[in-house]
Design an enzyme around this catalytic site. Structure first.
Site, PDB file in Angstrom:
ATOM      1  N   ASN A 121      43.252  75.648  33.610  1.00 21.01           N
ATOM      2  CA  ASN A 121      43.210  75.951  32.433  1.00 21.01           C
ATOM      3  C   ASN A 121      43.169  77.287  31.963  1.00 21.01           C
ATOM      4  O   ASN A 121      42.482  78.084  32.773  1.00 21.01           O
ATOM      5  CB  ASN A 121      42.208  75.062  31.558  1.00 21.01           C
TER       6      ASN A 121
ATOM      7  N   SER B 177      48.685  74.361  23.948  1.00 19.16           N
ATOM      8  CA  SER B 177      49.677  74.940  23.009  1.00 19.16           C
ATOM      9  C   SER B 177      49.934  76.258  23.130  1.00 19.16           C
ATOM     10  O   SER B 177      50.082  77.038  22.369  1.00 19.16           O
ATOM     11  CB  SER B 177      48.707  74.714  21.582  1.00 19.16           C
TER      12      SER B 177
ATOM     13  N   GLY C 234      58.064  65.219  26.236  1.00 21.63           N
ATOM     14  CA  GLY C 234      57.172  64.442  25.198  1.00 21.63           C
ATOM     15  C   GLY C 234      57.032  65.388  23.825  1.00 21.63           C
ATOM     16  O   GLY C 234      56.137  66.150  23.896  1.00 21.63           O
TER      17      GLY C 234
ATOM     18  N   ARG D 149      48.602  57.619  21.149  1.00 19.71           N
ATOM     19  CA  ARG D 149      49.941  57.313  21.375  1.00 19.71           C
ATOM     20  C   ARG D 149      50.531  58.680  22.016  1.00 19.71           C
ATOM     21  O   ARG D 149      51.562  58.433  22.971  1.00 19.71           O
ATOM     22  CB  ARG D 149      50.773  57.391  20.140  1.00 19.71           C
TER      23      ARG D 149
ATOM     24  N   LYS E 124      53.754  58.528   9.261  1.00 22.43           N
ATOM     25  CA  LYS E 124      52.404  59.231   9.480  1.00 22.43           C
ATOM     26  C   LYS E 124      52.583  60.781   8.618  1.00 22.43           C
ATOM     27  O   LYS E 124      53.403  61.323   8.691  1.00 22.43           O
ATOM     28  CB  LYS E 124      52.092  59.632  10.799  1.00 22.43           C
TER      29      LYS E 124
ATOM     30  N   ASP F 229      55.932  71.139  20.846  1.00 19.08           N
ATOM     31  CA  ASP F 229      56.310  70.192  19.511  1.00 19.08           C
ATOM     32  C   ASP F 229      56.964  71.334  18.494  1.00 19.08           C
ATOM     33  O   ASP F 229      57.151  70.570  17.348  1.00 19.08           O
ATOM     34  CB  ASP F 229      55.397  69.041  19.249  1.00 19.08           C
TER      35      ASP F 229
ATOM     36  N   HIS G 247      40.579  68.666  24.288  1.00 19.70           N
ATOM     37  CA  HIS G 247      40.390  67.369  23.907  1.00 19.70           C
ATOM     38  C   HIS G 247      41.552  66.290  24.189  1.00 19.70           C
ATOM     39  O   HIS G 247      41.223  65.005  24.769  1.00 19.70           O
ATOM     40  CB  HIS G 247      40.260  67.403  22.490  1.00 19.70           C
ATOM     41  N   GLN G 248      42.904  66.764  24.038  1.00 17.43           N
ATOM     42  CA  GLN G 248      43.866  65.696  24.234  1.00 17.43           C
ATOM     43  C   GLN G 248      44.115  65.442  25.892  1.00 17.43           C
ATOM     44  O   GLN G 248      44.466  64.627  26.060  1.00 17.43           O
ATOM     45  CB  GLN G 248      45.186  66.306  23.347  1.00 17.43           C
TER      46      GLN G 248
ATOM     47  N   MET H 109      53.851  67.912  27.756  1.00 13.65           N
ATOM     48  CA  MET H 109      53.535  67.236  26.474  1.00 13.65           C
ATOM     49  C   MET H 109      53.073  68.193  25.350  1.00 13.65           C
ATOM     50  O   MET H 109      52.762  67.757  23.981  1.00 13.65           O
ATOM     51  CB  MET H 109      52.197  66.265  26.771  1.00 13.65           C
TER      52      MET H 109
END
Lengths: 321, 321
Positions: free
Chosen positions: A160, A199, A292, A111, A67, A222, A138-139, A219
């Site tokens: 949130n 995030s 994740g 995914r 990707k 990252d 959104h995610q 999740m």
């Protein structure tokens, strides 16, 4: 070769097919049949963009490729385009020739949602009733929609940082016929499963927000420096991940590793649980945490599925190349 | 987006246009306007293939993307396909959206030939008359054809480990109206410019094969362990390269660096010579050596040129993506 543009993805693949593809490639990773290449991630010094490549090879699924893309923070404001932009390229492992080009934006959302749900299926208590959401962007809507398929949840609670975004996830709960309740972080003690998808760069979820027996799917982290879950809570949980190398360096576990409260060998691949080579959850009181981080093989797996489906349904766009 | 398949490349770009693109991006690299990303190169454990990505961003030329592909050693024998297979993907630096997909096989040959010729233009003596070729494979023909455009050579001499391949390069010399002579390695003392383009793992070219004032373009070494030129000869030459980081790790200079006879700061970018910030050759007796390792920015530069030419000539194949 086959081309599947971004706009065609939604009609081809759904949450269930994405789940199967991701579960299968996590299992292949743990069997040693699939591996991710080192990730390239560059701040290119233009438009504040982050750009890079996540590649890998799944020998059992014969998926080879990458990707490519990244994050263009000014896209929405300047151009009405979404900020995350990516494309998946698949190659023929027998010849090295390019085989397919597939829009990667919706696939990335699917995914990532599949990933937390794989962890919920294999690590949460089967009698889980309350799903807690941290994050309402959104995610988060993707994570929630997929998660609801894998346990008989009776209620969704959510927090949130910006409470005005909570209707995003309330809508998904309502569509699924479930009550939704906005809570403060301590209110997460009611949850049997918690999905954290923000995030953030500092922990929201602390040990006293979580009841014994809860499964946490963390999740959002990252990147080096990001954090959603307090390191002490990570240290007290049984930790699983998609890929250990990423978990300890850019995932949620980076902080507990840095603090020395857990070590690399304490972290297991969720694929090992799928394969039955790791026992997974061992009691109803245990807190399990899935870190994740997101790997290229997930992208290749869902993109390969899309190509198969496009060919099957006769809508594959073919180009001589 | 635009698609230019492999078969369309030969009619779009020639050695001259490739030379200009590569010279320009080498200059951009030395100005700090363009940089290569870390290279991914993986032995995937299938078909003995090497697969990977070479990416970069040229801010001055606005070329962002990567070349993906590699080496499939059984392609020719098993399938009648060439063993090197690659594809270039260009992205829009303003948005992160994919912009073009371009066949990378002929382009790789052209950009590698352009690279040695850029070094010949900027580092060899203007009165160079004899061109020596070490290597006579497919890529050698490209190197020779391009090199002949950049000095008024009067003769080509050649050596190859398998002498029966020498007619490959003799043919190119003859087409250019030049005499060709097969020599042994000591016979290379006659050459004013030597291009070495083999995939050897030990040195062929020794110090006593080379006369004072010669320019050597060492183009074959792009991997740890490969070697074409004796380390003592490298140490006695003024060393230039495309990218210093690659030169010292996977290029011809790796061996002199390992032996401690040269250091990283002894190696200059050819781009600095193009830009006039490095004086280049300073005497007619100096031996100059260009360590051509091959960088992703070269691939992006020639691919971007192909896309421009395809659009200009109205043959660009457009796909909604």
């Amino acid at each position: 070769m086959v081309i599947v543009p971004e706009g065609a993805i939604a009609d081809l693949i759904d949450a269930d097919a994405s789940f199967e593809a991701v579960e299968s490639v996590f299992a292949a990773m743990s069997r040693g049949d699939a591996y991710n290449f080192p990730v390239i991630r560059e701040a290119i010094g233009h438009e504040d963009a982050l750009y890079g490549f996540k590649g890998g090879f799944d020998k059992s699924g014969m998926a080879l490729g990458l990707k490519a893309g990244g994050y263009w923070p000014n896209n929405l404001e300047k151009r009405g385009l979404i900020n995350h932009q990516s494309t998946v390229f698949l190659f023929d492992p027998d010849t090295g020739k390019v085989k397919a080009m597939v829009g990667g934006n919706l696939l990335t959302a699917l995914r990532t949602a599949a990933s937390s749900s794989v962890s919920i299926k294999h690590l949460s208590r089967p009698d889980s009733k309350v799903l807690g959401m941290i994050g309402a962007g959104h995610q988060a809507t993707f994570q929630l929609r997929t998660a609801l398929k894998h346990r008989n949840f009776e209620k969704v609670i959510g927090w949130n940082y910006h409470p005005d975004m909570l209707p995003n996830i309330e809508k998904i709960a309502t569509e699924a016929g479930l009550p939704f309740e906005a809570v403060d972080l301590p209110g997460m003690v009611e949850a049997d499963v918690i999905i954290s998808i923000t995030s953030a760069f500092s922990a929201s979820l602390m040990a006293d927000h979580v009841s014994p027996g809860t499964h946490i799917a963390a999740m959002g982290t990252d990147t080096k420096g990001k954090q959603e879950v307090d390191a002490a809570l990570v240290a007290s949980a049984t930790v699983f991940t998609d890929e250990v190398a990423q978990s300890i360096s850019i995932g949620e576990a980076q902080h507990a590793i840095a603090a020395g409260t857990i070590k690399e060998s304490d972290i297991a691949e969720v694929g090992a649980v799928i394969n039955g080579t790791h026992k997974g959850r061992t009691s109803d009181d245990e807190i399990t945490l899935f870190d994740g981080t997101g790997v290229g093989l997930q992208d290749l797996a869902v993109a390969a599925k899309v190509v198969d489906l496009a060919v099957e349904k006769g809508v594959a766009q073919r180009v001589d190349f």
